[in-house]
Design a protein around this motif. Sequence first.
Motif, PDB file in Angstrom:
ATOM      1  N   ILE A 105      26.330  -4.731 -20.370  1.00 44.74           N
ATOM      2  CA  ILE A 105      27.412  -3.812 -20.732  1.00 44.74           C
ATOM      3  C   ILE A 105      27.624  -2.874 -19.556  1.00 44.74           C
ATOM      4  O   ILE A 105      26.853  -1.952 -19.338  1.00 44.74           O
ATOM      5  CB  ILE A 105      27.060  -3.050 -22.023  1.00 44.74           C
TER       6      ILE A 105
ATOM      7  N   LEU B 143      37.465   0.066 -22.264  1.00 45.09           N
ATOM      8  CA  LEU B 143      37.523  -0.138 -23.706  1.00 45.09           C
ATOM      9  C   LEU B 143      37.893   1.153 -24.409  1.00 45.09           C
ATOM     10  O   LEU B 143      38.700   1.179 -25.320  1.00 45.09           O
ATOM     11  CB  LEU B 143      36.161  -0.601 -24.218  1.00 45.09           C
TER      12      LEU B 143
ATOM     13  N   GLU C 226      28.454  -0.666 -29.583  1.00 45.64           N
ATOM     14  CA  GLU C 226      29.141  -1.682 -28.771  1.00 45.64           C
ATOM     15  C   GLU C 226      28.316  -2.950 -28.695  1.00 45.64           C
ATOM     16  O   GLU C 226      27.085  -2.897 -28.710  1.00 45.64           O
ATOM     17  CB  GLU C 226      29.332  -1.166 -27.342  1.00 45.64           C
ATOM     18  N   PHE C 227      29.009  -4.065 -28.589  1.00 38.92           N
ATOM     19  CA  PHE C 227      28.294  -5.323 -28.399  1.00 38.92           C
ATOM     20  C   PHE C 227      29.110  -6.208 -27.468  1.00 38.92           C
ATOM     21  O   PHE C 227      30.306  -5.974 -27.240  1.00 38.92           O
ATOM     22  CB  PHE C 227      28.060  -6.039 -29.737  1.00 38.92           C
TER      23      PHE C 227
ATOM     24  N   SER D  77      36.525  -2.869 -33.739  1.00 37.53           N
ATOM     25  CA  SER D  77      37.593  -3.263 -32.841  1.00 37.53           C
ATOM     26  C   SER D  77      37.017  -4.298 -31.873  1.00 37.53           C
ATOM     27  O   SER D  77      35.930  -4.111 -31.338  1.00 37.53           O
ATOM     28  CB  SER D  77      38.074  -2.026 -32.094  1.00 37.53           C
ATOM     29  N   PHE D  78      37.742  -5.390 -31.685  1.00 39.08           N
ATOM     30  CA  PHE D  78      37.242  -6.490 -30.866  1.00 39.08           C
ATOM     31  C   PHE D  78      38.212  -6.813 -29.746  1.00 39.08           C
ATOM     32  O   PHE D  78      39.420  -6.826 -29.960  1.00 39.08           O
ATOM     33  CB  PHE D  78      37.059  -7.753 -31.721  1.00 39.08           C
ATOM     34  N   VAL D  79      37.681  -7.084 -28.578  1.00 38.97           N
ATOM     35  CA  VAL D  79      38.494  -7.524 -27.446  1.00 38.97           C
ATOM     36  C   VAL D  79      38.333  -9.035 -27.344  1.00 38.97           C
ATOM     37  O   VAL D  79      37.212  -9.542 -27.299  1.00 38.97           O
ATOM     38  CB  VAL D  79      38.038  -6.843 -26.141  1.00 38.97           C
TER      39      VAL D  79
ATOM     40  N   GLU E 231      33.808  -9.133 -27.077  1.00 38.36           N
ATOM     41  CA  GLU E 231      33.128  -7.841 -27.054  1.00 38.36           C
ATOM     42  C   GLU E 231      33.845  -6.921 -28.009  1.00 38.36           C
ATOM     43  O   GLU E 231      34.988  -7.174 -28.395  1.00 38.36           O
ATOM     44  CB  GLU E 231      33.073  -7.242 -25.648  1.00 38.36           C
ATOM     45  N   GLY E 232      33.185  -5.875 -28.414  1.00 39.68           N
ATOM     46  CA  GLY E 232      33.821  -4.998 -29.375  1.00 39.68           C
ATOM     47  C   GLY E 232      33.027  -3.749 -29.623  1.00 39.68           C
ATOM     48  O   GLY E 232      31.953  -3.537 -29.053  1.00 39.68           O
ATOM     49  N   GLN E 233      33.606  -2.901 -30.476  1.00 39.23           N
ATOM     50  CA  GLN E 233      32.982  -1.636 -30.832  1.00 39.23           C
ATOM     51  C   GLN E 233      32.899  -1.544 -32.345  1.00 39.23           C
ATOM     52  O   GLN E 233      33.801  -1.999 -33.048  1.00 39.23           O
ATOM     53  CB  GLN E 233      33.829  -0.482 -30.293  1.00 39.23           C
TER      54      GLN E 233
END
Lengths: 103, 157
Positions: free
Chosen positions: B5, B13, A46-47, B110-112, A58-60
């Motif tokens: 985080i 998420l 994750e970042f 995968s991005f938010v 943000e993302g994985q």
Amino acid sequence: MSSPTKMRASVTNGVTEVRALMQHEMENGRRKDEAGKLVPAWHITEFKVLHEGRVVLEGQFGTSVSKNPYLGFRFKGGKAGDRITLSWVDNRGDKRADEATIS
Amino acid sequence: MEVGIDLERRKALKTGGGLGLLGLLAAVGLIQPGSALAEWQKSAFDAKTMDEALTALGVVVPESSAAIQLTAPDVAENGAVVPVTVESSLARTEQISILVDKNPTMLVSSFVIPEGTEGYLNTKIKMAQTATVIALVKADGKFYRVSREVKVTAGGC
């Protein structure tokens, strides 16, 4: 010990473009070493990127992200001198956070 | 320095599904015998593609959208580093995921995308072999996708 993320951010016409290169092996867990032993998976999971404390991305990550993950993205706002922070966590629980200043 | 985080967000998420397409696959396994499958579903079992199968099972397959641009090389010489750019001009783009259909693990990243951040991402992915790269975009609560074939000369997974 992990190495610092290389990061640059610049603002043009009110849009900040961020380019970041995280330093990580991103082992997928299927590769074998010289002795034929499987190299265990070791990758960023994750970042998060913050602009002056506000999340801008943000993302994985899974194991199919290239070694030393690269990211380029843009967000509205930001001005020269603002702080951008990128933090990540990997599947071993290692963490790090690095900063850059918008130019 | 802050490692920002927080756990609540991580949970959101995880459960909020960065796994759009994989979620669809899981849905296939969730069908209860005796309910939807009272009769043998010919159309589902005859389906030649994943999309046909999902449609036959009543799963919503993400629509293709001209508002999403997926840029990747036609031929990638090194599968370990394939540059991919996803650009979505859909209003309220919330999430972008990148998948490769023939990788050992299909979901790459995968991005938010929070409000104020553009629906634009440039990244580098690994590809095991010639395959289809899929960009799955969630905008205003709906899923869309675009795909593109990339020929890989030397696999890098």
